[in-house]
Motif scaffolding. Structure first.
Motif, PDB file in Angstrom:
ATOM      1  N   LYS A  22     -14.328  -4.690  -5.583  1.00 22.64           N
ATOM      2  CA  LYS A  22     -14.271  -5.507  -6.790  1.00 22.64           C
ATOM      3  C   LYS A  22     -14.524  -4.646  -8.036  1.00 22.64           C
ATOM      4  O   LYS A  22     -13.758  -4.686  -8.997  1.00 22.64           O
ATOM      5  CB  LYS A  22     -15.336  -6.610  -6.672  1.00 22.64           C
ATOM      6  CG  LYS A  22     -15.100  -7.759  -7.595  1.00 22.64           C
ATOM      7  CD  LYS A  22     -16.035  -8.902  -7.244  1.00 22.64           C
ATOM      8  CE  LYS A  22     -16.182  -9.798  -8.455  1.00 22.64           C
ATOM      9  NZ  LYS A  22     -17.438 -10.551  -8.415  1.00 22.64           N
ATOM     10  N   SER A  25     -11.564  -2.418  -8.606  1.00 23.91           N
ATOM     11  CA  SER A  25     -10.274  -3.134  -8.630  1.00 23.91           C
ATOM     12  C   SER A  25      -9.257  -2.559  -7.639  1.00 23.91           C
ATOM     13  O   SER A  25      -8.105  -2.264  -7.988  1.00 23.91           O
ATOM     14  CB  SER A  25      -9.652  -3.102 -10.039  1.00 23.91           C
ATOM     15  OG  SER A  25     -10.559  -3.613 -10.963  1.00 23.91           O
ATOM     16  N   ILE A  26      -9.712  -2.389  -6.400  1.00 20.38           N
ATOM     17  CA  ILE A  26      -8.815  -1.920  -5.336  1.00 20.38           C
ATOM     18  C   ILE A  26      -9.004  -2.841  -4.130  1.00 20.38           C
ATOM     19  O   ILE A  26     -10.073  -3.443  -3.985  1.00 20.38           O
ATOM     20  CB  ILE A  26      -9.103  -0.441  -4.929  1.00 20.38           C
ATOM     21  CG1 ILE A  26     -10.617  -0.212  -4.693  1.00 20.38           C
ATOM     22  CG2 ILE A  26      -8.559   0.538  -5.959  1.00 20.38           C
ATOM     23  CD1 ILE A  26     -10.979   1.193  -4.241  1.00 20.38           C
ATOM     24  N   PRO A  27      -7.978  -2.972  -3.261  1.00 17.81           N
ATOM     25  CA  PRO A  27      -8.158  -3.850  -2.103  1.00 17.81           C
ATOM     26  C   PRO A  27      -9.090  -3.244  -1.044  1.00 17.81           C
ATOM     27  O   PRO A  27      -9.097  -2.024  -0.850  1.00 17.81           O
ATOM     28  CB  PRO A  27      -6.735  -4.008  -1.540  1.00 17.81           C
ATOM     29  CG  PRO A  27      -5.978  -2.823  -2.037  1.00 17.81           C
ATOM     30  CD  PRO A  27      -6.614  -2.419  -3.346  1.00 17.81           C
ATOM     31  N   ARG A  71      -0.513  -2.153   6.613  1.00 16.03           N
ATOM     32  CA  ARG A  71      -1.327  -2.762   5.553  1.00 16.03           C
ATOM     33  C   ARG A  71      -1.319  -1.886   4.287  1.00 16.03           C
ATOM     34  O   ARG A  71      -1.255  -2.407   3.173  1.00 16.03           O
ATOM     35  CB  ARG A  71      -2.768  -2.981   6.064  1.00 16.03           C
ATOM     36  CG  ARG A  71      -3.733  -3.548   5.028  1.00 16.03           C
ATOM     37  CD  ARG A  71      -3.329  -4.944   4.557  1.00 16.03           C
ATOM     38  NE  ARG A  71      -4.122  -5.429   3.424  1.00 16.03           N
ATOM     39  CZ  ARG A  71      -3.859  -5.166   2.144  1.00 16.03           C
ATOM     40  NH1 ARG A  71      -2.841  -4.402   1.802  1.00 16.03           N
ATOM     41  NH2 ARG A  71      -4.628  -5.683   1.188  1.00 16.03           N
ATOM     42  N   GLN A  74       1.502  -2.357   1.739  1.00 17.34           N
ATOM     43  CA  GLN A  74       1.572  -3.550   0.880  1.00 17.34           C
ATOM     44  C   GLN A  74       1.421  -3.125  -0.584  1.00 17.34           C
ATOM     45  O   GLN A  74       0.679  -2.189  -0.892  1.00 17.34           O
ATOM     46  CB  GLN A  74       0.447  -4.542   1.224  1.00 17.34           C
ATOM     47  CG  GLN A  74       0.414  -5.006   2.678  1.00 17.34           C
ATOM     48  CD  GLN A  74       1.594  -5.891   3.030  1.00 17.34           C
ATOM     49  OE1 GLN A  74       1.925  -6.817   2.300  1.00 17.34           O
ATOM     50  NE2 GLN A  74       2.255  -5.573   4.134  1.00 17.34           N
ATOM     51  N   PRO A  75       2.112  -3.816  -1.477  1.00 20.57           N
ATOM     52  CA  PRO A  75       2.106  -3.402  -2.889  1.00 20.57           C
ATOM     53  C   PRO A  75       0.709  -3.291  -3.499  1.00 20.57           C
ATOM     54  O   PRO A  75       0.474  -2.406  -4.322  1.00 20.57           O
ATOM     55  CB  PRO A  75       2.903  -4.507  -3.590  1.00 20.57           C
ATOM     56  CG  PRO A  75       3.647  -5.232  -2.522  1.00 20.57           C
ATOM     57  CD  PRO A  75       2.971  -4.973  -1.218  1.00 20.57           C
ATOM     58  N   ASP A  76      -0.243  -4.129  -3.069  1.00 16.36           N
ATOM     59  CA  ASP A  76      -1.565  -4.077  -3.710  1.00 16.36           C
ATOM     60  C   ASP A  76      -2.317  -2.781  -3.414  1.00 16.36           C
ATOM     61  O   ASP A  76      -3.291  -2.456  -4.087  1.00 16.36           O
ATOM     62  CB  ASP A  76      -2.426  -5.299  -3.307  1.00 16.36           C
ATOM     63  CG  ASP A  76      -2.795  -5.296  -1.838  1.00 16.36           C
ATOM     64  OD1 ASP A  76      -2.079  -4.659  -1.027  1.00 16.36           O
ATOM     65  OD2 ASP A  76      -3.786  -5.936  -1.472  1.00 16.36           O
ATOM     66  N   ALA A  77      -1.866  -2.021  -2.389  1.00 14.81           N
ATOM     67  CA  ALA A  77      -2.564  -0.781  -2.031  1.00 14.81           C
ATOM     68  C   ALA A  77      -1.906   0.452  -2.649  1.00 14.81           C
ATOM     69  O   ALA A  77      -2.367   1.573  -2.430  1.00 14.81           O
ATOM     70  CB  ALA A  77      -2.637  -0.639  -0.513  1.00 14.81           C
ATOM     71  N   GLU A  78      -0.838   0.228  -3.426  1.00 18.23           N
ATOM     72  CA  GLU A  78      -0.106   1.364  -4.002  1.00 18.23           C
ATOM     73  C   GLU A  78      -0.979   2.209  -4.935  1.00 18.23           C
ATOM     74  O   GLU A  78      -0.956   3.429  -4.881  1.00 18.23           O
ATOM     75  CB  GLU A  78       1.092   0.863  -4.805  1.00 18.23           C
ATOM     76  CG  GLU A  78       2.410   1.145  -4.122  1.00 18.23           C
ATOM     77  CD  GLU A  78       3.544   0.398  -4.774  1.00 18.23           C
ATOM     78  OE1 GLU A  78       3.581   0.343  -6.020  1.00 18.23           O
ATOM     79  OE2 GLU A  78       4.368  -0.158  -4.027  1.00 18.23           O
ATOM     80  N   PHE A  81      -7.108   2.092  -2.715  1.00 21.58           N
ATOM     81  CA  PHE A  81      -7.617   1.232  -1.632  1.00 21.58           C
ATOM     82  C   PHE A  81      -8.997   1.712  -1.201  1.00 21.58           C
ATOM     83  O   PHE A  81      -9.356   2.867  -1.454  1.00 21.58           O
ATOM     84  CB  PHE A  81      -6.659   1.251  -0.425  1.00 21.58           C
ATOM     85  CG  PHE A  81      -6.297   2.642   0.019  1.00 21.58           C
ATOM     86  CD1 PHE A  81      -7.200   3.435   0.722  1.00 21.58           C
ATOM     87  CD2 PHE A  81      -5.058   3.188  -0.308  1.00 21.58           C
ATOM     88  CE1 PHE A  81      -6.875   4.734   1.096  1.00 21.58           C
ATOM     89  CE2 PHE A  81      -4.729   4.500   0.060  1.00 21.58           C
ATOM     90  CZ  PHE A  81      -5.643   5.265   0.773  1.00 21.58           C
TER      91      PHE A  81
END
Ligand code: AP5
Ligand code: ZN
Length: 217
Positions: A22, A25-27, A71, A74-78, A81
Motif C-alpha cells: 500500500k 503503491s505496488i501489488p 501473475r 498482469q498489467p498491475d505488476a508492470e 511488485f
C-alpha cells in the motif's frame, strides 16, 4: 519498486506485505495466497498444490513458476511488485531472474525478515485467517479481530490453516532452511539483500522495512 520478501514461515511476510504494498503503491503477490485461492475454488492447480502444502513441502517448480510468472504478466505488476513467498528455492530465483531479464528490468531489493524460531512458532500457533481471502490475517493475542472468529475486513469466518499444525510447521521450517535460505546468498551476490529484525509491533516492523528500502515515512 520490484521487491522480494523472504523470511521463515510465520515471520510476518503477509502481514508486512499488505502495508508495504500500500505504501509503495505496488501489488502484493503471494504464491501461498494464490495456491489457497485455487484450493478454495477447487481448480486443477489447487488440487495439485494441496497435498504438498499439507505436507509442508514445496509445490513443484513446474507448477509454481508458471503460476507466478502468469501473475507477474498482469498489467498491475508492470511498474513494480512485492513478491511474498516466491522465489523459494534456487531454481525459482533463477527463473525469476530470467523472466525479469527478458523484460529488461531488475529487482530493486530483497527484504529479509529475521525472527527467532521460538517467536515464529508462537506467531503461527495463534494465527487465524479468513475463509474469503487468506491475505486477511489475524493473531488471537497479538493482532486480534474486533469480534472473536470474525474477519474485520469482510465479516468472513476465521480459521486455522491446515498447514499450521505442529508437525507441518516443523517440516516447513526445515524446508525453509534447506531450500529457501540459499536464495539469500544468491541475492547477496547481487547486492540486493537488506536484512531487518521482524520483532516488535507490526507498525514498528513496517517502519523499519520502509527505512531499509530507502523510503522512510
Ligand atoms: P505461504 O503461504 O507462503 O506460507 P509461509 O512462507 O510458510 O509463510 P506464512 O504464511 O506461514 O507466514 P508469514 O511470514 O506470511 O506470516 P504472517 O504475516 O501470516 O506458503 C504456504 C505453502 O504454500 C508452502 O509451505 C508451500 O507448500 C506452498 N508454496 C507457497 N509458495 C511457494 C513457492 N514459491 N514454491 C513452492 N511452494 C510454495 O504472520 C504470522 C502470524 O503472526 C499472524 O497471525 C500475524 O497476525 C502475526 N504477526 C505478524 N507480524 C507480527 C508482529 N510484528 N507481532 C506480532 N504478531 C505478528
Ligand atoms: Zn476477510
Amino acid at each position: 519498486m520490484r521487491i522480494v520478501l523472504v523470511g521463515p514461515p510465520g515471520a510476518g511476510k503477509g502481514t508486512q506485505a499488505q502495508y508495504l504494498a500500500k505504501n509503495l503503491s505496488i501489488p502484493h503477490i503471494s504464491t501461498g495466497d494464490l495456491f489457497r485461492a485455487n484450493i478454495s475454488q477447487g481448480t486443477a492447480l489447487g488440487k495439485q498444490a494441496q497435498e504438498y502444502m499439507n505436507a509442508g513441502q514445496l509445490v513443484p517448480d513446474a507448477v509454481t513458476i508458471g503460476m507466478a510468472t502468469d501473475r507477474l504478466q498482469q498489467p498491475d505488476a508492470e511498474g513494480g511488485f512485492l513478491l511474498d513467498g516466491f522465489p523459494r528455492n534456487l531454481g525459482q530465483a533463477e527463473a525469476l531472474d530470467g523472466y525479469l531479464a527478458d523484460k529488461g528490468v531488475k529487482l530493486d531489493a530483497v527484504l529479509d525478515l529475521e525472527v527467532p524460531e521460538d517467536e515464529v512458532v508462537k506467531r503461527i500457533a495463534g494465527r487465524r485467517i479468513c475463509r474469503n481471502d487468506s491475505s486477511h490475517v489475524f493473531h488471537v493475542s497479538y493482532t486480534p479481530p474486533k469480534a472473536a472468529g470474525v474477519c474485520d475486513k469482510c465479516g468472513g469466518e476465521l480459521y486455522q490453516r491446515d498447514d499450521d499444525s505442529e508437525d507441518t510447521v516443523r517440516k516447513r521450517l526445515e524446508v525453509y532452511h534447506s531450500e529457501t535460505e540459499p536464495i539469500i546468498d544468491f541475492y547477496k551476490a547481487q547486492e540486493l539483500v537488506v536484512t531487518i529484525s521482524a520483532l516488535g509491533t507490526v507498525e514498528e516492523v513496517t517502519r523499519r522495512a520502509m527505512e531499509a528500502l530507502g523510503r522512510p515515512a
